[in-house]
Design an enzyme around this catalytic site. Structure first.
Site, PDB file in Angstrom:
ATOM      1  N   ALA A 176      54.193  30.813  33.895  1.00 61.64           N
ATOM      2  CA  ALA A 176      53.591  31.649  32.851  1.00 61.64           C
ATOM      3  C   ALA A 176      52.446  30.972  32.110  1.00 61.64           C
ATOM      4  O   ALA A 176      51.698  31.653  31.394  1.00 61.64           O
ATOM      5  CB  ALA A 176      54.668  32.065  31.849  1.00 61.64           C
ATOM      6  N   ASP A 211      46.933  29.554  35.526  1.00 65.14           N
ATOM      7  CA  ASP A 211      45.660  30.259  35.487  1.00 65.14           C
ATOM      8  C   ASP A 211      45.808  31.731  35.850  1.00 65.14           C
ATOM      9  O   ASP A 211      45.187  32.598  35.231  1.00 65.14           O
ATOM     10  CB  ASP A 211      44.681  29.568  36.439  1.00 65.14           C
ATOM     11  CG  ASP A 211      43.252  30.035  36.240  1.00 65.14           C
ATOM     12  OD1 ASP A 211      42.728  29.876  35.129  1.00 65.14           O
ATOM     13  OD2 ASP A 211      42.660  30.574  37.202  1.00 65.14           O
ATOM     14  N   ASP A 257      61.887  23.114  34.261  1.00 67.28           N
ATOM     15  CA  ASP A 257      61.326  22.338  35.356  1.00 67.28           C
ATOM     16  C   ASP A 257      61.894  22.947  36.635  1.00 67.28           C
ATOM     17  O   ASP A 257      63.105  22.905  36.862  1.00 67.28           O
ATOM     18  CB  ASP A 257      61.728  20.868  35.225  1.00 67.28           C
ATOM     19  CG  ASP A 257      61.107  19.992  36.311  1.00 67.28           C
ATOM     20  OD1 ASP A 257      60.818  20.515  37.406  1.00 67.28           O
ATOM     21  OD2 ASP A 257      60.928  18.786  36.082  1.00 67.28           O
ATOM     22  N   LYS A 311      50.397  35.306  47.461  1.00 66.30           N
ATOM     23  CA  LYS A 311      49.979  34.652  48.684  1.00 66.30           C
ATOM     24  C   LYS A 311      49.597  33.211  48.344  1.00 66.30           C
ATOM     25  O   LYS A 311      49.340  32.913  47.165  1.00 66.30           O
ATOM     26  CB  LYS A 311      48.825  35.410  49.333  1.00 66.30           C
ATOM     27  CG  LYS A 311      47.445  35.196  48.682  1.00 66.30           C
ATOM     28  CD  LYS A 311      46.375  35.876  49.510  1.00 66.30           C
ATOM     29  CE  LYS A 311      45.002  35.594  48.956  1.00 66.30           C
ATOM     30  NZ  LYS A 311      44.500  34.259  49.231  1.00 66.30           N
ATOM     31  N   ASP A 321      49.435  41.405  47.890  1.00 71.13           N
ATOM     32  CA  ASP A 321      48.060  41.232  48.335  1.00 71.13           C
ATOM     33  C   ASP A 321      47.238  42.058  47.353  1.00 71.13           C
ATOM     34  O   ASP A 321      47.251  43.291  47.405  1.00 71.13           O
ATOM     35  CB  ASP A 321      47.870  41.743  49.767  1.00 71.13           C
ATOM     36  CG  ASP A 321      46.453  41.505  50.289  1.00 71.13           C
ATOM     37  OD1 ASP A 321      45.521  41.482  49.464  1.00 71.13           O
ATOM     38  OD2 ASP A 321      46.279  41.350  51.501  1.00 71.13           O
ATOM     39  N   HIS A 322      46.556  41.391  46.433  1.00 73.97           N
ATOM     40  CA  HIS A 322      45.946  42.147  45.332  1.00 73.97           C
ATOM     41  C   HIS A 322      44.870  43.115  45.805  1.00 73.97           C
ATOM     42  O   HIS A 322      44.527  44.063  45.095  1.00 73.97           O
ATOM     43  CB  HIS A 322      45.399  41.200  44.253  1.00 73.97           C
ATOM     44  CG  HIS A 322      44.137  40.475  44.634  1.00 73.97           C
ATOM     45  ND1 HIS A 322      44.143  39.269  45.290  1.00 73.97           N
ATOM     46  CD2 HIS A 322      42.831  40.804  44.463  1.00 73.97           C
ATOM     47  CE1 HIS A 322      42.899  38.876  45.490  1.00 73.97           C
ATOM     48  NE2 HIS A 322      42.083  39.786  45.005  1.00 73.97           N
ATOM     49  N   GLU A 365      31.395  36.587  48.577  1.00 76.35           N
ATOM     50  CA  GLU A 365      31.481  36.006  47.240  1.00 76.35           C
ATOM     51  C   GLU A 365      30.263  35.125  47.009  1.00 76.35           C
ATOM     52  O   GLU A 365      29.771  34.473  47.938  1.00 76.35           O
ATOM     53  CB  GLU A 365      32.739  35.151  47.095  1.00 76.35           C
ATOM     54  CG  GLU A 365      34.051  35.892  47.250  1.00 76.35           C
ATOM     55  CD  GLU A 365      35.239  34.952  47.111  1.00 76.35           C
ATOM     56  OE1 GLU A 365      35.818  34.884  46.010  1.00 76.35           O
ATOM     57  OE2 GLU A 365      35.566  34.266  48.104  1.00 76.35           O
ATOM     58  N   ASP A 375      42.626  32.224  54.004  1.00 77.03           N
ATOM     59  CA  ASP A 375      42.508  32.700  52.629  1.00 77.03           C
ATOM     60  C   ASP A 375      42.153  34.180  52.550  1.00 77.03           C
ATOM     61  O   ASP A 375      42.603  34.882  51.646  1.00 77.03           O
ATOM     62  CB  ASP A 375      41.440  31.879  51.891  1.00 77.03           C
ATOM     63  CG  ASP A 375      41.367  32.216  50.410  1.00 77.03           C
ATOM     64  OD1 ASP A 375      42.424  32.234  49.744  1.00 77.03           O
ATOM     65  OD2 ASP A 375      40.251  32.462  49.910  1.00 77.03           O
ATOM     66  N   HIS A 435      43.756  39.891  53.256  1.00 80.49           N
ATOM     67  CA  HIS A 435      42.891  40.944  52.711  1.00 80.49           C
ATOM     68  C   HIS A 435      42.148  41.728  53.794  1.00 80.49           C
ATOM     69  O   HIS A 435      42.140  42.963  53.798  1.00 80.49           O
ATOM     70  CB  HIS A 435      41.860  40.345  51.749  1.00 80.49           C
ATOM     71  CG  HIS A 435      42.444  39.544  50.641  1.00 80.49           C
ATOM     72  ND1 HIS A 435      43.660  39.833  50.068  1.00 80.49           N
ATOM     73  CD2 HIS A 435      41.981  38.448  49.979  1.00 80.49           C
ATOM     74  CE1 HIS A 435      43.907  38.955  49.101  1.00 80.49           C
ATOM     75  NE2 HIS A 435      42.911  38.116  49.041  1.00 80.49           N
ATOM     76  N   LYS A 446      32.006  32.508  51.283  1.00 82.08           N
ATOM     77  CA  LYS A 446      31.658  32.047  49.937  1.00 82.08           C
ATOM     78  C   LYS A 446      30.192  31.659  49.893  1.00 82.08           C
ATOM     79  O   LYS A 446      29.558  31.408  50.920  1.00 82.08           O
ATOM     80  CB  LYS A 446      32.544  30.859  49.543  1.00 82.08           C
ATOM     81  CG  LYS A 446      33.999  31.237  49.304  1.00 82.08           C
ATOM     82  CD  LYS A 446      34.803  30.063  48.765  1.00 82.08           C
ATOM     83  CE  LYS A 446      36.203  30.490  48.389  1.00 82.08           C
ATOM     84  NZ  LYS A 446      36.233  31.457  47.277  1.00 82.08           N
TER      85      LYS A 446
END
Length: 518
Positions: free
Chosen positions: A18, A21, A94, A156, A185-186, A224, A243, A248, A348
């Site tokens: 929580a 990032d 932990d 992922k 998978d956003h 990107e 990635d 995706h 990228k």
């Protein structure tokens, strides 16, 4: 799918990681939006879990700071935010210590008893090496035993290859049933990706032409402008193939290529997606170089700023062979799609940030209407996923005036509603309702890895050359050669040359007439 379209059942969300990032950038804003839309039951509570020693109040301050940094316009009323913050609780754990889970169980049961809760939703927003061990400790501590439902959301990557994915799945399935596991998978939470299903199956004009008799090729671009940033430790082992392509990009291929489901129910939809992966032509290691291009960004200029090469990024090996760009030509070997190439490219440090799907239809006969050089532009259906959401259709029409000149015209729809939900908000809402339609099932994951593994092996064994491309470009020339081999070319994406649809189409058609790449 759940019947309640407006509010989720009361439950406790146990959010591991929580203070990370992802939670600060994406998850807190998504949960707050659900609260604002009154989709969270008043009794629902969020138990945040991380190693740091915080009180509830101190953690709420942390969440407030995160919202002000990453979603500054979301909080329109501090009273409303304060009301949401009362849902937030904290427990220091932990993840590797068994005793800490006993403490977590005590805090959770106390929270549930106070608020009359029985359902538990676990979210592992943490490094993937913790997925299996944490699930095991959830089981051994008794956290998985509840009078209501229990579900698990994981991020992922799901494994590094088929073998590691299978091992992880075995670990998770010792605690949770397959229908209780929600693999995020956003991209599947994005508005226009979810809209593909509606565009295809709710419009009679598309289904009759959605096949190899009418479609020449499909292009999927996800570019990107950013580099590796703070993710070098992960990216060095993943690369663009693992990635982006394994999850995706293949998810978008499935959405485009799937057959109409027998009914709009979760498993029926997922069954049809899986059939696409089963029909996807798998490359042998020695075939990969003919169908896949890999690249790595070199130094260049993006938006008038000089940027370093990948190997000059912090924490990247100077001799790194990790790919930051992948282009591929795929084929779905079934009756509908036989012979239609699916072109994928992702990278990228490219010229613009964009995710688009282009359906290029076959050319019309040239003898009736033609421009001065005898070429007629193809019809296109373009689905824009990012940075703008929407779609447009490119048609041919007569230029106003006396001369018989045919020009491309566009009909455009833009999804710009301020009320449109973000991807994580949609996915949270679905998981809370028990709707797994836009989450990946294990057979999807396993088949995707079986497709990707031979490509990864070819990369590792240097069976395919690593092409350098300047930052701010559209990847190596080999990616252009890949599509030109089939007499095709990459279509410009939104923002590539201009934000004007008409100008993009005009330039694309003009360069096509000249025999150049648009």
């Amino acid at each position: 799918m759940a019947n309640d379209e407006h509010q989720t059942e009361p439950h406790t969300l146990i959010l591991f990681g929580a203070t990370g990032d992802l939670a600060r950038r994406k998850l807190f804003p998504a949960l707050y939006q659900l609260h604002q839309r009154k989709r969270l039951h008043p009794s629902t509570r969020i138990l945040n879990v991380a190693r740091s020693a915080y009180t509830d109040e101190r953690f709420r301050d942390l969440a407030t700071s995160a919202m002000k940094e990453f979603a500054p316009t979301a909080i329109q009323s501090m009273d409303d935010w304060t009301d949401f913050a009362k849902r937030l609780h904290y427990c220091s754990v932990d993840a590797s210590r068994d005793d800490d889970y006993e403490t977590l169980k005590s805090v959770l049961e106390s929270l549930e008893q106070k608020n009359g809760l029985q359902n538990r939703l676990f979210y592992l927003a943490m490094a993937p090496e913790f997925f299996g061990p944490v699930a095991g400790r959830i089981q051994s501590s008794g956290l998985a035993q509840t009078m209501g439902w229990r579900r698990l959301i994981i991020e992922k990557p799901f494994g590094h290859d088929y073998a590691s994915a299978e091992a992880l799945n075995t670990e998770l399935c010792q605690v949770f049933r397959e229908e209780e596991i929600y693999r995020i998978d956003h991209y599947l939470g994005k508005e226009m990706v979810q809209n593909i299903e509606v565009i295809r199956f709710a419009n009679s004009i598309f289904e009759p032409v959605w096949n190899n008799r009418s479609i020449a090729n499909v292009q999927i671009t996800s570019s990107e402008t950013v580099g590796v940033e703070e993710r070098a430790s992960y990216y060095e082992h993943a690369g663009a193939l693992r990635d982006m392509v394994q999850n995706h990009m293949l998810q978008m291929v499935m959405m485009i290529a799937m057959e109409p489901p027998s009914r709009l129910k979760t498993e029926a939809i997922r069954d049809e997606k899986v059939k696409v992966l089963r029909s996807l032509h798998r490359f042998r290691v020695d075939e990969v170089a003919e169908h896949v291009v890999r690249g790595q960004y070199d130094a260049g200029v993006i938006q008038n700023h000089s940027v370093a090469s990948y190997t000059d990024e912090p924490n990247v090996r100077k001799d790194s062979q990790t790919e930051t760009f992948v282009a591929a030509k795929l084929f779905v070997d079934n009756f509908r799609w036989a012979g239609v190439p699916f072109y994928l490219r992702t990278g990228k440090r490219m010229a613009v940030k964009s995710t688009e799907i282009v359906i290029q239809f076959r050319d019309m006969p040239k003898h009736l209407y033609f421009n001065q050089d005898g070429k007629l532009g193809p019809n296109l259906l373009v689905i824009r996923v990012n940075p703008v959401e929407g779609m447009y259709i490119q048609l041919n029409a007569k230029r106003p005036g006396a001369e018989e000149t045919v020009i491309p015209v566009a009909m455009e729809f833009s999804q710009t509603s301020a009320n449109s939900a973000e991807a994580y908000e949609r996915l949270f809402f679905d998981a809370m309702r028990g709707d797994s339609t836009f989450f990946t099932r294990w057979d999807e994951v396993s088949l995707a890895w079986k497709f990707v593994d031979p490509i990864a092996a070819a990369f590792t064994e240097n069976r395919t050359p690593l092409h350098l491309y300047p930052a701010g470009s559209w990847g190596p020339k080999a990616a252009e050669d890949l599509v030109q081999a089939e007499a095709h070319r990459w279509w410009p994406v939104y923002g590539q040359e201009t934000t004007s649809v008409e100008t993009v189409l005009e330039r694309a058609t003009a360069t096509t007439r000249e025999g150049q790449e648009p």
